[in-house]
Design a protein around this motif. Structure first.
Motif, short mmCIF file in Angstrom:
data_model
loop_
_atom_site.label_atom_id
_atom_site.label_comp_id
_atom_site.label_asym_id
_atom_site.label_seq_id
_atom_site.Cartn_x
_atom_site.Cartn_y
_atom_site.Cartn_z
N ALA A 1 0.25 -1.09 0.06
CA ALA A 1 -0.36 -0.33 -0.12
C ALA A 1 0.74 1.22 0.18
O ALA A 1 0.75 2.26 -0.62
CB ALA A 1 -0.56 0.23 1.42
N GLY A 2 1.71 1.39 0.72
CA GLY A 2 2.33 2.07 0.74
C GLY A 2 3.49 3.04 -0.92
O GLY A 2 3.59 4.46 -0.38
N ARG B 1 -2.84 6.45 -3.32
CA ARG B 1 -2.90 6.27 -1.52
C ARG B 1 -3.30 6.77 -1.09
O ARG B 1 -3.21 7.84 -0.44
CB ARG B 1 -1.51 5.71 -1.03
CG ARG B 1 -0.10 6.35 -1.73
CD ARG B 1 0.72 5.61 -0.62
NE ARG B 1 1.13 6.31 1.06
CZ ARG B 1 1.63 6.82 1.70
NH1 ARG B 1 2.64 6.26 2.00
NH2 ARG B 1 1.36 6.60 2.96
N ASN B 2 -4.04 6.50 0.66
CA ASN B 2 -4.29 7.11 1.73
C ASN B 2 -2.69 7.92 2.18
O ASN B 2 -1.72 7.07 2.02
CB ASN B 2 -4.60 6.54 2.67
CG ASN B 2 -5.85 5.70 2.38
OD1 ASN B 2 -6.30 5.57 1.72
ND2 ASN B 2 -6.68 5.74 3.78
N THR C 1 -1.71 5.11 5.68
CA THR C 1 -2.01 4.50 5.80
C THR C 1 -2.49 3.02 6.42
O THR C 1 -3.33 2.02 6.09
CB THR C 1 -1.10 3.52 4.65
OG1 THR C 1 -0.09 3.21 5.80
CG2 THR C 1 -0.31 3.96 3.45
N SER D 1 -4.82 2.03 -4.41
CA SER D 1 -4.41 1.29 -2.74
C SER D 1 -5.91 2.27 -1.43
O SER D 1 -4.69 3.23 -0.84
CB SER D 1 -3.20 0.74 -2.69
OG SER D 1 -2.92 0.33 -1.14
N ASN D 2 -6.30 2.08 -1.08
CA ASN D 2 -7.61 2.55 -0.89
C ASN D 2 -8.25 2.52 0.09
O ASN D 2 -8.40 1.02 0.01
CB ASN D 2 -8.53 3.64 -1.55
CG ASN D 2 -7.56 4.79 -2.31
OD1 ASN D 2 -7.74 4.32 -3.25
ND2 ASN D 2 -7.44 5.92 -2.43
N TYR D 3 -7.75 2.72 1.11
CA TYR D 3 -8.60 1.90 2.76
C TYR D 3 -9.44 3.67 3.33
O TYR D 3 -8.89 4.28 3.88
CB TYR D 3 -7.35 2.19 3.42
CG TYR D 3 -7.78 1.57 5.10
CD1 TYR D 3 -9.27 0.73 5.57
CD2 TYR D 3 -6.87 1.94 6.23
CE1 TYR D 3 -9.44 0.51 6.25
CE2 TYR D 3 -7.62 1.35 7.52
CZ TYR D 3 -9.46 0.91 8.07
OH TYR D 3 -9.35 0.78 9.24
#
Length: 363
Positions: A63-64, A69-70, A73, A112-114
């Motif tokens: 994800a990083g 991305r957030n 994360t 890559s999203n949370y």
């Protein structure tokens, strides 16, 4: 929300920051190409891409290292909307000297999203390498009418991976990837349960892996995983009117690592074509497709299961279906899968009758 041309900002990151802060919609207009490094997303980002966004820095795994991305994360980024008729992805390509396949500058995972209530509509992913097109988790996520093409033809470059959350929906998506295509597969690093996920009217294929996959696995390779087991489950997943190609296997349900379970998988009006029959010996088989039933840990105890499989799947050029209950694994229960065989092995809704599934990767 008011629309603001991305070119009025110093760069794409500044435009996205303003969108989250001010409620504006950042627009990449038709014909405009934006080169950008990795983008950090905050809640309420609204990004309309009618042109093109190229990633210019090299992505890393996880994800990083994702293209989008957030910012943090470990914290949720909610209520984001990515839409438009344009595309995002890698800027340049090269030829792999060993395989001869086309590869791309590393994008890493593209999205890559949370977070909760994030939505992707119409936007295309074109050319990616080094991760999945989507690797997302959260509640009430929606992906509709999106396409993902031009993936590097190699494992590690998957399609749409749901890592955790409730009430996920994918509608009318078209995804062709190197690795697994549609995959509600929890991550061992987060161990989040997936429940009530639906894939409806979706098509696609994989050059090197599987089409529809549900898996709980803390490691690589199709072997039982030692160590501390995961605890998550995957429950109530539906594939409706989904058609695709898996180069190794079409459909896989496997729990190697969790004390939880894979339960209530439903297939309605789906069809799958596989390039070759899987050569493995363990698991319950449906026309050569492995339906793994339980995970065994070093102490030999049964720690998870797969049950409640029902629906109908059309397969191509396969012999009669067989169901096996292999020794050392728990039973397959609640199986009600209607199987139909077709004689035309390369038919897909989006391909001409004379085309092979691989032709779609270049489309």
């Amino acid at each position: 929300m008011p629309d603001v041309d991305v070119r009025t900002y110093a760069d794409l990151q500044a435009a996205c920051d303003a969108s989250s802060l001010n409620g504006t919609t950042v627009v990449v207009p038709t014909g405009v190409v934006i080169d950008s490094p990795q983008i950090f997303c905050d809640s309420r980002l609204t990004l309309r891409v009618d042109g093109r966004i190229n990633r210019t820095d090299a992505g890393n795994t996880g994800a990083g290292g994702a293209m989008f991305r957030n910012r943090n994360t470990s914290l949720k980024t909610n209520d984001c909307h990515f839409f438009g008729k344009g595309s995002v992805g890698a800027k340049t390509s090269y030829t792999d000297p060993v395989t001869g396949h086309t590869r791309y500058d590393q994008t890493g995972i593209v999205f890559s999203n949370y977070g909760d209530r994030n939505v992707w509509t119409d936007i295309g992913i074109d050319k990616w390498d080094g991760g999945q097109a989507w690797a997302i988790r959260g509640d009430d996520l929606v992906i509709r009418r999106t396409s993902a093409r031009g993936c590097a033809e190699a494992t590690g470059n998957g399609g749409m991976r749901l890592i955790g959350g409730a009430r996920f929906r994918a509608y009318s998506c078209d995804v062709w990837s190197g690795d697994d295509v549609y995959q509600p597969v929890p991550s061992p690093s987060t161990d989040h349960t997936i429940t009530d996920a639906k894939f409806i009217n979706c098509v696609g294929g994989s050059t090197d892996a599987r089409f529809m996959v549900v898996g709980i696995q803390a490691g690589s390779g199709e072997t039982l995983q030692p160590g501390t087991p995961m605890t998550c489950s995957v429950e109530d997943v539906e594939w409706r009117n989904c058609h695709g190609h898996g180069s190794i296997m079409g459909v896989v349900l496997q729990n190697f690592s969790s004390t939880g379970r894979i339960h209530n998988m439903r297939f309605t009006g789906c069809s799958v074509q596989s390039s070759r029959q899987y050569a493995g010996t363990n698991g319950a088989r449906v026309l050569g497709q492995e339906f793994y039933t339980t995970a065994l840990h070093p102490d030999g105890s049964v720690t998870g299961g797969v049950d409640g499989i029902h629906g109908d799947i059309t397969w191509w050029n396969r012999q009669a279906a067989t169901l096996m209950n292999p020794g050392g694994r728990g039973p397959v229960t609640g199986v009600d899968v209607a199987l139909t065989e077709r004689a035309d092995p390369y038919w897909f809704p989006n391909l001409a009758p004379t085309q092979t599934p691989r032709a779609a990767f270049a489309a």
